[in-house]
Design a protein around this motif. Sequence first.
Motif, PDB file in Angstrom:
ATOM      1  N   LYS A   5       0.824  -1.215   0.000  1.00 56.47           N
ATOM      2  CA  LYS A   5       0.000   0.000   0.000  1.00 56.47           C
ATOM      3  C   LYS A   5       0.857   1.264   0.000  1.00 56.47           C
ATOM      4  CE  LYS A   5      -3.862   0.067   2.121  1.00 56.47           C
ATOM      5  NZ  LYS A   5      -4.940   0.076   3.106  1.00 56.47           N
ATOM      6  N   GLU A   6       1.991   1.206   0.663  1.00 58.88           N
ATOM      7  CA  GLU A   6       2.959   2.311   0.706  1.00 58.88           C
ATOM      8  C   GLU A   6       4.337   1.697   0.767  1.00 58.88           C
ATOM      9  OE1 GLU A   6       3.006   5.846   0.840  1.00 58.88           O
ATOM     10  OE2 GLU A   6       0.884   5.801   0.398  1.00 58.88           O
ATOM     11  N   PRO A   7       5.311   2.185   0.109  1.00 60.68           N
ATOM     12  CA  PRO A   7       5.261   3.240  -0.897  1.00 60.68           C
ATOM     13  C   PRO A   7       4.643   2.733  -2.198  1.00 60.68           C
ATOM     14  CG  PRO A   7       7.475   2.342  -0.749  1.00 60.68           C
ATOM     15  CD  PRO A   7       6.651   1.659   0.313  1.00 60.68           C
ATOM     16  N   LYS A   8       4.196   3.650  -3.028  1.00 61.87           N
ATOM     17  CA  LYS A   8       3.624   3.325  -4.330  1.00 61.87           C
ATOM     18  C   LYS A   8       4.691   3.488  -5.410  1.00 61.87           C
ATOM     19  CE  LYS A   8      -0.762   2.670  -3.331  1.00 61.87           C
ATOM     20  NZ  LYS A   8      -1.385   1.402  -3.468  1.00 61.87           N
ATOM     21  N   ARG A   9       4.505   2.755  -6.475  1.00 63.33           N
ATOM     22  CA  ARG A   9       5.418   2.886  -7.620  1.00 63.33           C
ATOM     23  C   ARG A   9       5.264   4.260  -8.267  1.00 63.33           C
ATOM     24  NH1 ARG A   9       4.865  -2.848 -10.852  1.00 63.33           N
ATOM     25  NH2 ARG A   9       4.749  -4.117  -8.994  1.00 63.33           N
ATOM     26  N   GLY A  10       6.380   4.757  -8.787  1.00 67.70           N
ATOM     27  CA  GLY A  10       6.354   5.999  -9.548  1.00 67.70           C
ATOM     28  C   GLY A  10       6.180   7.258  -8.721  1.00 67.70           C
ATOM     29  N   LYS A  11       6.598   7.213  -7.464  1.00 70.53           N
ATOM     30  CA  LYS A  11       6.441   8.364  -6.571  1.00 70.53           C
ATOM     31  C   LYS A  11       7.785   8.763  -5.980  1.00 70.53           C
ATOM     32  CE  LYS A  11       1.863   8.002  -6.594  1.00 70.53           C
ATOM     33  NZ  LYS A  11       0.969   9.014  -7.095  1.00 70.53           N
ATOM     34  N   LEU A  12       7.882  10.013  -5.558  1.00 68.65           N
ATOM     35  CA  LEU A  12       9.022  10.519  -4.807  1.00 68.65           C
ATOM     36  C   LEU A  12       8.568  10.704  -3.373  1.00 68.65           C
ATOM     37  CD1 LEU A  12      11.837  11.816  -4.388  1.00 68.65           C
ATOM     38  CD2 LEU A  12      10.806  13.991  -5.076  1.00 68.65           C
ATOM     39  N   TYR A  13       9.293  10.080  -2.427  1.00 67.21           N
ATOM     40  CA  TYR A  13       8.989  10.186  -1.006  1.00 67.21           C
ATOM     41  C   TYR A  13      10.139  10.888  -0.296  1.00 67.21           C
ATOM     42  CZ  TYR A  13       5.224   6.848  -1.699  1.00 67.21           C
ATOM     43  OH  TYR A  13       4.080   6.229  -2.115  1.00 67.21           O
ATOM     44  N   LEU A  14       9.795  11.855   0.540  1.00 68.61           N
ATOM     45  CA  LEU A  14      10.770  12.564   1.341  1.00 68.61           C
ATOM     46  C   LEU A  14      10.364  12.400   2.794  1.00 68.61           C
ATOM     47  CD1 LEU A  14      13.258  14.398   1.356  1.00 68.61           C
ATOM     48  CD2 LEU A  14      11.728  16.350   1.156  1.00 68.61           C
ATOM     49  N   PHE A  15      11.157  11.637   3.553  1.00 64.23           N
ATOM     50  CA  PHE A  15      10.887  11.329   4.962  1.00 64.23           C
ATOM     51  C   PHE A  15       9.468  10.786   5.158  1.00 64.23           C
ATOM     52  CE2 PHE A  15      14.311  14.428   4.989  1.00 64.23           C
ATOM     53  CZ  PHE A  15      15.257  13.726   5.706  1.00 64.23           C
ATOM     54  N   GLY A  16       9.078   9.879   4.263  1.00 65.00           N
ATOM     55  CA  GLY A  16       7.802   9.191   4.374  1.00 65.00           C
ATOM     56  C   GLY A  16       6.628   9.889   3.727  1.00 65.00           C
ATOM     57  N   ASN A  18       4.667  11.463   0.520  1.00 64.50           N
ATOM     58  CA  ASN A  18       4.582  11.400  -0.929  1.00 64.50           C
ATOM     59  C   ASN A  18       4.613  12.829  -1.463  1.00 64.50           C
ATOM     60  OD1 ASN A  18       3.899  11.086  -3.598  1.00 64.50           O
ATOM     61  ND2 ASN A  18       2.044   9.923  -3.230  1.00 64.50           N
ATOM     62  N   ILE A  19       5.691  13.188  -2.155  1.00 64.44           N
ATOM     63  CA  ILE A  19       5.886  14.557  -2.612  1.00 64.44           C
ATOM     64  C   ILE A  19       5.281  14.767  -3.998  1.00 64.44           C
ATOM     65  CG2 ILE A  19       7.607  16.340  -3.134  1.00 64.44           C
ATOM     66  CD1 ILE A  19       7.342  15.595  -0.149  1.00 64.44           C
ATOM     67  N   LEU A  20       5.585  13.864  -4.936  1.00 64.37           N
ATOM     68  CA  LEU A  20       5.082  14.028  -6.302  1.00 64.37           C
ATOM     69  C   LEU A  20       5.238  12.739  -7.097  1.00 64.37           C
ATOM     70  CD1 LEU A  20       7.865  14.437  -8.258  1.00 64.37           C
ATOM     71  CD2 LEU A  20       7.797  16.630  -7.128  1.00 64.37           C
ATOM     72  N   ASN A  21       4.581  12.691  -8.242  1.00 61.24           N
ATOM     73  CA  ASN A  21       4.758  11.593  -9.193  1.00 61.24           C
ATOM     74  C   ASN A  21       6.056  11.815  -9.947  1.00 61.24           C
ATOM     75  OD1 ASN A  21       2.251  10.558  -8.515  1.00 61.24           O
ATOM     76  ND2 ASN A  21       1.206  11.656 -10.144  1.00 61.24           N
ATOM     77  N   THR A  22       6.745  10.736 -10.285  1.00 58.73           N
ATOM     78  CA  THR A  22       7.975  10.867 -11.069  1.00 58.73           C
ATOM     79  C   THR A  22       7.650  10.656 -12.539  1.00 58.73           C
ATOM     80  OG1 THR A  22       8.530   8.527 -10.820  1.00 58.73           O
ATOM     81  CG2 THR A  22       9.403  10.033  -9.163  1.00 58.73           C
ATOM     82  N   SER A  23       8.292  11.416 -13.391  1.00 58.09           N
ATOM     83  CA  SER A  23       8.028  11.303 -14.830  1.00 58.09           C
ATOM     84  C   SER A  23       8.546   9.983 -15.395  1.00 58.09           C
ATOM     85  CB  SER A  23       8.657  12.485 -15.573  1.00 58.09           C
ATOM     86  OG  SER A  23      10.058  12.492 -15.360  1.00 58.09           O
ATOM     87  N   SER A  24       9.536   9.399 -14.736  1.00 57.69           N
ATOM     88  CA  SER A  24      10.122   8.144 -15.213  1.00 57.69           C
ATOM     89  C   SER A  24       9.312   6.922 -14.785  1.00 57.69           C
ATOM     90  CB  SER A  24      11.548   7.999 -14.679  1.00 57.69           C
ATOM     91  OG  SER A  24      11.520   7.851 -13.270  1.00 57.69           O
ATOM     92  N   GLY A  25       8.415   7.108 -13.810  1.00 61.34           N
ATOM     93  CA  GLY A  25       7.663   5.974 -13.275  1.00 61.34           C
ATOM     94  C   GLY A  25       8.430   5.184 -12.226  1.00 61.34           C
ATOM     95  N   ARG A  26       9.628   5.639 -11.890  1.00 57.18           N
ATOM     96  CA  ARG A  26      10.428   4.967 -10.862  1.00 57.18           C
ATOM     97  C   ARG A  26      10.126   5.555  -9.490  1.00 57.18           C
ATOM     98  NH1 ARG A  26      15.907   4.777 -14.365  1.00 57.18           N
ATOM     99  NH2 ARG A  26      15.239   3.075 -15.711  1.00 57.18           N
ATOM    100  N   THR A  27      10.414   4.764  -8.467  1.00 55.53           N
ATOM    101  CA  THR A  27      10.169   5.190  -7.092  1.00 55.53           C
ATOM    102  C   THR A  27      11.477   5.651  -6.466  1.00 55.53           C
ATOM    103  OG1 THR A  27       8.369   3.613  -6.917  1.00 55.53           O
ATOM    104  CG2 THR A  27       9.273   4.458  -4.855  1.00 55.53           C
ATOM    105  N   PHE A  28      11.443   6.824  -5.853  1.00 59.59           N
ATOM    106  CA  PHE A  28      12.599   7.394  -5.161  1.00 59.59           C
ATOM    107  C   PHE A  28      12.205   7.649  -3.710  1.00 59.59           C
ATOM    108  CE2 PHE A  28      13.137   8.383  -9.577  1.00 59.59           C
ATOM    109  CZ  PHE A  28      14.480   8.185  -9.806  1.00 59.59           C
ATOM    110  N   ILE A  29      13.032   7.157  -2.775  1.00 57.58           N
ATOM    111  CA  ILE A  29      12.753   7.300  -1.351  1.00 57.58           C
ATOM    112  C   ILE A  29      13.958   7.952  -0.693  1.00 57.58           C
ATOM    113  CG2 ILE A  29      12.279   6.072   0.797  1.00 57.58           C
ATOM    114  CD1 ILE A  29      11.063   3.826  -0.986  1.00 57.58           C
ATOM    115  N   VAL A  30      13.719   9.083  -0.017  1.00 54.54           N
ATOM    116  CA  VAL A  30      14.774   9.792   0.708  1.00 54.54           C
ATOM    117  C   VAL A  30      14.379   9.784   2.180  1.00 54.54           C
ATOM    118  CG1 VAL A  30      16.011  11.957   1.007  1.00 54.54           C
ATOM    119  CG2 VAL A  30      15.268  11.242  -1.286  1.00 54.54           C
ATOM    120  N   GLY A  31      15.215   9.179   3.012  1.00 54.16           N
ATOM    121  CA  GLY A  31      14.937   9.098   4.436  1.00 54.16           C
ATOM    122  C   GLY A  31      14.061   7.911   4.773  1.00 54.16           C
TER     123      GLY A  31
END
Length: 107
Positions: A5-16, A18-31
């Motif tokens: 349920k979390e994290p979702k594919r294609g999203k950018l996460y900053l310290f948990g 969800n900040i925005l959708n990524t144009s590449s469809g990849r998931t990026f997690i910071v923190g």
Amino acid sequence: KIEIKEPKRGKLYLFGDNILNTSSGRTFIVGPIDIKVNTFTPNELEKNVSIYIDFQLQYSSNNSSFVWTLDKRLGQYSFGFHTLRVNATYKGGCEWYEQWWFWYFHL
């Protein structure tokens, strides 16, 4: 069936968060981030539901829905490309899993 349920594919996460959708469809997690898992037929579970990162067991639970916090360095470096896999074994030996890749930067 099992679902991350979390994290979702294609999203950018900053310290948990969800900040925005990524144009590449990849998931990026910071923190740190909570990994939320749900199974749809909990009464049919035969064994634990397990979380693997880079094919190494990180957490296992008998609950049909749970949260586990990823807040550690994975491997030698604080950043990198990793595999997230969640799987469950149901009665009769049927195994369901969800697996995908993500970028992780541990702070």
